[in-house]
Every structure is written in C-alpha cells, then in structure tokens.
Enzyme design. Structure first.
Site, PDB file in Angstrom:
ATOM      1  N   HIS A  74      -2.234  -5.466   1.528  1.00 53.32           N
ATOM      2  CA  HIS A  74      -3.501  -6.168   1.329  1.00 53.32           C
ATOM      3  C   HIS A  74      -3.193  -7.604   0.951  1.00 53.32           C
ATOM      4  O   HIS A  74      -2.232  -7.858   0.231  1.00 53.32           O
ATOM      5  CB  HIS A  74      -4.320  -5.532   0.191  1.00 53.32           C
ATOM      6  CG  HIS A  74      -5.430  -6.432  -0.309  1.00 53.32           C
ATOM      7  ND1 HIS A  74      -6.675  -6.460   0.263  1.00 53.32           N
ATOM      8  CD2 HIS A  74      -5.447  -7.368  -1.306  1.00 53.32           C
ATOM      9  CE1 HIS A  74      -7.424  -7.374  -0.358  1.00 53.32           C
ATOM     10  NE2 HIS A  74      -6.710  -7.926  -1.318  1.00 53.32           N
ATOM     11  N   GLU A 118      -9.506 -11.033  -7.716  1.00 56.81           N
ATOM     12  CA  GLU A 118      -8.639  -9.858  -7.595  1.00 56.81           C
ATOM     13  C   GLU A 118      -7.490  -9.910  -8.604  1.00 56.81           C
ATOM     14  O   GLU A 118      -7.127  -8.886  -9.183  1.00 56.81           O
ATOM     15  CB  GLU A 118      -8.115  -9.750  -6.155  1.00 56.81           C
ATOM     16  CG  GLU A 118      -9.225  -9.409  -5.171  1.00 56.81           C
ATOM     17  CD  GLU A 118      -8.825  -9.503  -3.696  1.00 56.81           C
ATOM     18  OE1 GLU A 118      -9.676  -9.256  -2.831  1.00 56.81           O
ATOM     19  OE2 GLU A 118      -7.658  -9.836  -3.409  1.00 56.81           O
ATOM     20  N   TYR A 176     -12.413  -2.155  -3.770  1.00 54.49           N
ATOM     21  CA  TYR A 176     -12.935  -2.228  -2.405  1.00 54.49           C
ATOM     22  C   TYR A 176     -14.459  -2.107  -2.363  1.00 54.49           C
ATOM     23  O   TYR A 176     -15.012  -1.774  -1.305  1.00 54.49           O
ATOM     24  CB  TYR A 176     -12.276  -1.164  -1.534  1.00 54.49           C
ATOM     25  CG  TYR A 176     -10.891  -1.569  -1.031  1.00 54.49           C
ATOM     26  CD1 TYR A 176     -10.728  -2.669  -0.187  1.00 54.49           C
ATOM     27  CD2 TYR A 176      -9.754  -0.858  -1.400  1.00 54.49           C
ATOM     28  CE1 TYR A 176      -9.477  -3.048   0.277  1.00 54.49           C
ATOM     29  CE2 TYR A 176      -8.492  -1.226  -0.939  1.00 54.49           C
ATOM     30  CZ  TYR A 176      -8.365  -2.327  -0.094  1.00 54.49           C
ATOM     31  OH  TYR A 176      -7.129  -2.698   0.375  1.00 54.49           O
ATOM     32  N   ASN A 187      -2.123   0.304   6.699  1.00 53.92           N
ATOM     33  CA  ASN A 187      -1.566  -0.916   7.289  1.00 53.92           C
ATOM     34  C   ASN A 187      -0.687  -1.711   6.311  1.00 53.92           C
ATOM     35  O   ASN A 187      -0.576  -2.921   6.396  1.00 53.92           O
ATOM     36  CB  ASN A 187      -2.681  -1.768   7.898  1.00 53.92           C
ATOM     37  CG  ASN A 187      -3.737  -2.149   6.881  1.00 53.92           C
ATOM     38  OD1 ASN A 187      -3.601  -1.845   5.701  1.00 53.92           O
ATOM     39  ND2 ASN A 187      -4.772  -2.821   7.323  1.00 53.92           N
ATOM     40  N   LYS A 228       0.818  -1.224   0.000  1.00 52.26           N
ATOM     41  CA  LYS A 228       0.000   0.000   0.000  1.00 52.26           C
ATOM     42  C   LYS A 228       0.854   1.277   0.000  1.00 52.26           C
ATOM     43  O   LYS A 228       2.061   1.231   0.264  1.00 52.26           O
ATOM     44  CB  LYS A 228      -0.942  -0.039   1.208  1.00 52.26           C
ATOM     45  CG  LYS A 228      -1.987  -1.175   1.125  1.00 52.26           C
ATOM     46  CD  LYS A 228      -2.971  -1.113   2.293  1.00 52.26           C
ATOM     47  CE  LYS A 228      -4.022  -2.220   2.179  1.00 52.26           C
ATOM     48  NZ  LYS A 228      -5.008  -2.146   3.294  1.00 52.26           N
TER      49      LYS A 228
HETATM   50  P1  ADP Z   1      -7.949  -6.676   5.746  1.00 49.51           P
HETATM   51  O1  ADP Z   1      -7.135  -5.763   4.864  1.00 49.51           O
HETATM   52  O2  ADP Z   1      -7.173  -7.140   6.934  1.00 49.51           O
HETATM   53  O3  ADP Z   1      -8.605  -7.811   4.999  1.00 49.51           O
HETATM   54  P2  ADP Z   1     -10.590  -5.424   5.812  1.00 49.51           P
HETATM   55  O4  ADP Z   1     -10.895  -6.213   4.579  1.00 49.51           O
HETATM   56  O5  ADP Z   1     -11.538  -5.526   6.949  1.00 49.51           O
HETATM   57  O6  ADP Z   1      -9.128  -5.774   6.375  1.00 49.51           O
HETATM   58  O7  ADP Z   1     -10.465  -3.883   5.426  1.00 49.51           O
HETATM   59  C1  ADP Z   1      -9.862  -3.484   4.240  1.00 49.51           C
HETATM   60  C2  ADP Z   1      -8.944  -2.319   4.532  1.00 49.51           C
HETATM   61  O8  ADP Z   1      -9.719  -1.207   4.963  1.00 49.51           O
HETATM   62  C3  ADP Z   1      -7.941  -2.530   5.665  1.00 49.51           C
HETATM   63  O9  ADP Z   1      -6.793  -3.237   5.268  1.00 49.51           O
HETATM   64  C4  ADP Z   1      -7.625  -1.110   6.054  1.00 49.51           C
HETATM   65  O10 ADP Z   1      -6.722  -0.495   5.134  1.00 49.51           O
HETATM   66  C5  ADP Z   1      -8.982  -0.450   5.907  1.00 49.51           C
HETATM   67  N1  ADP Z   1      -9.737  -0.456   7.185  1.00 49.51           N
HETATM   68  C6  ADP Z   1     -10.313  -1.524   7.769  1.00 49.51           C
HETATM   69  N2  ADP Z   1     -10.924  -1.185   8.921  1.00 49.51           N
HETATM   70  C7  ADP Z   1     -10.713   0.152   9.070  1.00 49.51           C
HETATM   71  C8  ADP Z   1     -11.074   1.115  10.046  1.00 49.51           C
HETATM   72  N3  ADP Z   1     -11.796   0.772  11.136  1.00 49.51           N
HETATM   73  N4  ADP Z   1     -10.693   2.389   9.856  1.00 49.51           N
HETATM   74  C9  ADP Z   1      -9.989   2.757   8.787  1.00 49.51           C
HETATM   75  N5  ADP Z   1      -9.609   1.901   7.820  1.00 49.51           N
HETATM   76  C10 ADP Z   1      -9.954   0.617   7.951  1.00 49.51           C
HETATM   77 MG    MG Z   2     -10.016  -7.774   3.441  1.00 52.87          MG
END
Ligand code: ADP
Ligand code: MG
Length: 186
Positions: free
Chosen positions: A155, A166, A89, A152, A49
């Site tokens: 992905h 994807e 997304y 974070n 990212k």
């Molecule tokens: P992951 O990437 O671990 O699969 P999710 O699919 O739940 O997590 O969410 C997609 C992405 O959205 C996350 O990697 C993060 O970048 C963002 N995200 C998730 N939850 C939050 C939150 N509470 N606040 C801000 N950004 C979030």
């Molecule tokens: Mg996810």
C-alpha cells in the site's frame, strides 16, 4: 511534557520527536542531497501486505524502496485486528471488495512504514505500480511480486494529505511513549 525531546535539525534525514508528536512532519521541510542540493522533503505511508510478508519479501521490497531513493524512516511489523483494517480502509466501505480486503489485511502480519524523500508520495506510487499487477509496469513492486489485484503486496498513500492522516493513524500513542524509533543516520 513527558516525552523525550530530541535535538532536531532539518538538514538531517528524520526528526523522531516530530514523527512521535505527529506534528510539523509533513510540511515543506527540506534537506540536503548528497550533492549538497537543497530538496523538498516529503513523507508517505507504506504497508507491506500479508501476501508479501508470508513469502518473505520484506527485504526484497525494501530494496526496491531504497533503490528508488526513498528512505525508510520508521518501520514496524504488526498484525491488524478487524477494526484496524476497517478503519484504515473506511474510504472503500461502499466498494464490493471491502469485506474481502479487510479479511485479507488481517490474514497475517504486515509491515507499516514511513518513507521519506523528494516527492515521496508520487515516487512511491510509481515504484509500487498499478493496483492490478497485470497492468503494472515492468520493474515495479506489484509487477514483480503481487499475486492478484487484492493480494498486491504493498500500500502507498495517494496524496500528501492522506499520507499525513495514515501516518498519524498508524504510528501514535505506542510510538510517542517510545524513544526507540530511530533518529537520524546522516
Ligand atoms: P491502491 O492500493 O492502488 O491505491 P485502491 O485504493 O483502489 O488501490 O484499493 C485499495 C486496495 O484494495 C488495493 O490495493 C487492493 O488490495 C484492493 N482492491 C482494489 N481493487 C480491488 C478489486 N477489484 N478486487 C479486490 N481487491 C481490490
Ligand atoms: Mg488507494
């Protein structure tokens, strides 16, 4: 057919023609481990990212990926437009963080990747660590590198079905025309 056909052998680590054509690539292919054991081969989709590319962490993250026994079989640095991030997304459209997430994912270059190995989807989720770096296990990418629950660093697909979708969404027409996507190295 206008595309180039590669000679294709499932004992090799990647078959570009299959990746390029978007066919067959996720099914229960198999490959030989260095010890000669037959193993189930799987692919997952990864994104490094913008927070990570900005801090020059592509190499450090790739080292974690490869250190876990996953092979990077396709990789490209791109910058997403709003529409790309929104589409990718779309499953999170109703979530309160959606708009902010789209903004973040278009804030700088990203590196899109296809990773391959035994149990690649689950294995990569493990290497990534929990969504919120505060909850991520020691040694995971997110624990070591992530800035926040949003920024974070990586992905990874959450199921083999989504991995397939994807990969198809992000590696397509452009790649199909190109024969420069690396083929096997083993
Ligand atoms: P992951 O990437 O671990 O699969 P999710 O699919 O739940 O997590 O969410 C997609 C992405 O959205 C996350 O990697 C993060 O970048 C963002 N995200 C998730 N939850 C939050 C939150 N509470 N606040 C801000 N950004 C979030
Ligand atoms: Mg996810």
């Amino acid at each position: 057919r206008r595309h180039t056909r590669f000679k294709c052998d499932w004992s090799s680590d990647v078959c570009s023609s299959d990746l390029l054509l978007g066919r067959r690539y996720m099914a229960a292919q198999s490959f030989s481990s260095p010890q000669g054991k037959f193993m189930a081969k799987e692919r997952t989709f990864s994104i490094i990212k913008p927070d990570a590319t900005r801090r020059n962490l592509t190499g450090a993250i790739n080292a974690k990926i490869e250190g876990a026994g996953l092979r990077i079989v396709a990789q490209r640095r791109v910058k997403w437009k709003q529409a790309d991030a929104k589409k990718f997304y779309a499953v999170h459209k109703a979530r309160p963080f959606y708009k902010d997430l789209v903004k973040f994912m278009t804030s700088g270059p990203i590196v899109i990747q296809v990773l391959e190995g035994e149990n690649a989807v689950a294995k990569y989720r493990q290497v990534m660590g929990a969504t919120n770096p505060a909850n991520a296990e020691a040694g995971t990418i997110r624990k070591e590198f992530a800035e926040s629950i949003k920024a974070n660093s990586v992905h990874g697909s959450d199921s083999p079905e989504n991995a397939k979708k994807e990969i198809k969404m992000c590696f397509k027409a452009k790649d199909r025309k190109s024969t420069r996507l690396n083929s096997s190295h083993t």
